[in-house]
Design an enzyme around this catalytic site. Structure first.
Site, mmCIF file in Angstrom:
data_model
loop_
_atom_site.group_PDB
_atom_site.id
_atom_site.type_symbol
_atom_site.label_atom_id
_atom_site.label_comp_id
_atom_site.label_asym_id
_atom_site.label_seq_id
_atom_site.Cartn_x
_atom_site.Cartn_y
_atom_site.Cartn_z
ATOM 1 N N ASP A 11 37.152 40.827 30.391
ATOM 2 C CA ASP A 11 37.441 40.124 29.130
ATOM 3 C C ASP A 11 38.802 39.454 29.112
ATOM 4 O O ASP A 11 39.275 39.069 28.054
ATOM 5 C CB ASP A 11 37.279 41.083 27.941
ATOM 6 N N GLU A 12 39.410 39.273 30.251
ATOM 7 C CA GLU A 12 40.822 38.882 30.252
ATOM 8 C C GLU A 12 41.155 38.028 31.484
ATOM 9 O O GLU A 12 40.718 38.344 32.582
ATOM 10 C CB GLU A 12 41.591 40.204 30.300
#
Ligand code: TTP
Ligand code: MG
Length: 359
Positions: A103-104
């Site tokens: 997610d990053e």
């Protein structure tokens, strides 16, 4: 000067669950294993965080803090799918995308900014696109370095955008607690606080020699980061689609036993890489090259994903035996795996800061 974005989904797993089940929206949601099974919270929606629920907390504690929270089991395939879509949106902007986890990611948008677009506008447009196309919110930090961008993305969560203008790095960092600085873990923080150093600005004010005396080389690095000095580059990484190993023989061979031994050895190498990347795959591939240089592959898809050298060499060995006929001699043998599912030995354990499956 670089322009770097750090983008991170808000309450990633929990938000995906709320996206897919509209009845969960606006409610406290926790993703993770059950309290009975000694599960741990992987992700908590911001509604649940209002009750003090946090990642890596035992599910039992989460339920005590927030009895009305809805618990959902993790669906990694779905998270991975969304991750792939957001990473490809990032890559529409720049090839310099460095994922840190599902997610990053860091994005180097220097070239885009040179074409006249303001980094803050690039980030705002990206956030808009993620919201419209994925239905999820992502927080972004914009800065001239990776470390400042990462700290900035966390400042205004959820659904935030924090821009640190060039030249403002030191002032931005100064009031923040030392724990926000990259490389300052709980032990380092404890020693610094004992010495009266509480904010990043306090670190920046220290004499370099004093910090080096305390922490060695790391102390000098800490001071540079506290001053907003970080010239580490965004390293573009792509998702691993397959893992393989191959070998070319000094002399062609048709010896079944020797070929199987080579397959075993290659399987071990592949299994080692799979373990390191925490991957397991369902499709096992055997690559062969004959004396006349004809090259071909044979593959089979298994009912379940495999990671171990034993399972790999068994499958590849079966593929091999079907090719050993006549006077065929081989120059090259390769073993590969694709069709990945992330291996989740302990899916609910606190995750480490690495991007599994990429690289
Ligand atoms: P994070 O980005 O740390 O957390 P988050 O996205 O849930 O919340 P936010 O960024 O808004 O603070 O991690 C991303 C996902 O990684 C998270 O949704 C679930 C997983 N994860 C774990 O499985 N265990 C953990 O201990 C952490 C921190 C994250
Ligand atoms: Mg996140």
């Amino acid at each position: 000067m670089r322009h770097i974005l750090h983008a991170d989904f808000d309450a990633f797993y929990a938000s995906v669950e709320q996206l897919d089940a509209p009845e969960l929206r606006g409610k406290p949601v926790v993703v993770g294993g059950s309290a009975e099974g000694r599960g741990v919270v992987a992700s908590a929606s911001y509604e649940a965080r209002g009750f003090g629920v946090r990642s890596a907390m035992p599910m039992r504690t989460a339920q005590r803090l927030c009895p009305e929270a809805v618990r959902v089991g993790a669906r990694f395939d779905r998270y991975r799918e969304i991750s792939q879509r957001v990473m490809s949106m990032f890559r529409d902007l720049t090839p310099l995308v460095e994922p840190l986890s599902l997610d990053e990611a860091y994005l180097d948008v220097t070239a885009v900014a040179t074409n006249g677009e303001q980094p803050a506008m690039i980030a705002a447009e990206l956030r808009r696109r993620v919201k419209v196309e994925l239905g999820l919110t992502i927080s972004i930090g914009v800065a001239t370095s990776k470390s400042v961008a990462k700290i900035a993305s966390d400042m205004d969560k959820p659904d935030g955008l924090t821009v640190v203008a060039p030249g403002d790095e030191r002032a931005f960092l100064a009031p923040l607690p030392i724990g926000k600085l990259w490389g300052v873990g709980p032990k380092t923080a404890e020693r610094l606080i004992a010495a009266g150093v509480e904010t990043i600005g306090d670190i920046a004010r220290q004499d370099e020699g004093w910090l080096v005396g305390m922490f060695g080389k790391h102390g000098a690095q800490m001071r540079r980061l506290a001053l907003g000095e970080d010239d580490s580059a965004v390293v573009a990484r792509r998702e691993t689609k397959s893992v393989s190993a191959e070998t070319t023989f000094a002399r062609d061979t048709g010896d079944a036993e020797m070929l199987q031994e080579v397959v075993n050895r290659l399987s071990q190498r592949v299994a080692q890489q799979l373990r390191r990347k925490e991957l397991q795959g369902r499709t096992v591939k055997l690559k062969l090259r004959l004396s006349d240089f004809t090259t071909f592959t044979r593959q089979r898809t298994l009912p379940h994903a495999v990671q171990s050298a034993d399972e790999l060499s068994r499958s590849a060995g079966e593929l091999l035996r079907a090719e050993l006929y006549g006077r065929r001699r081989f120059r090259l043998v390769g073993v590969g795996v694709s069709g990945f599912e992330r291996s989740e030995a302990h899916p609910e354990e606190p995750r480490q800061l690495k991007f599994v499956g990429f690289g």
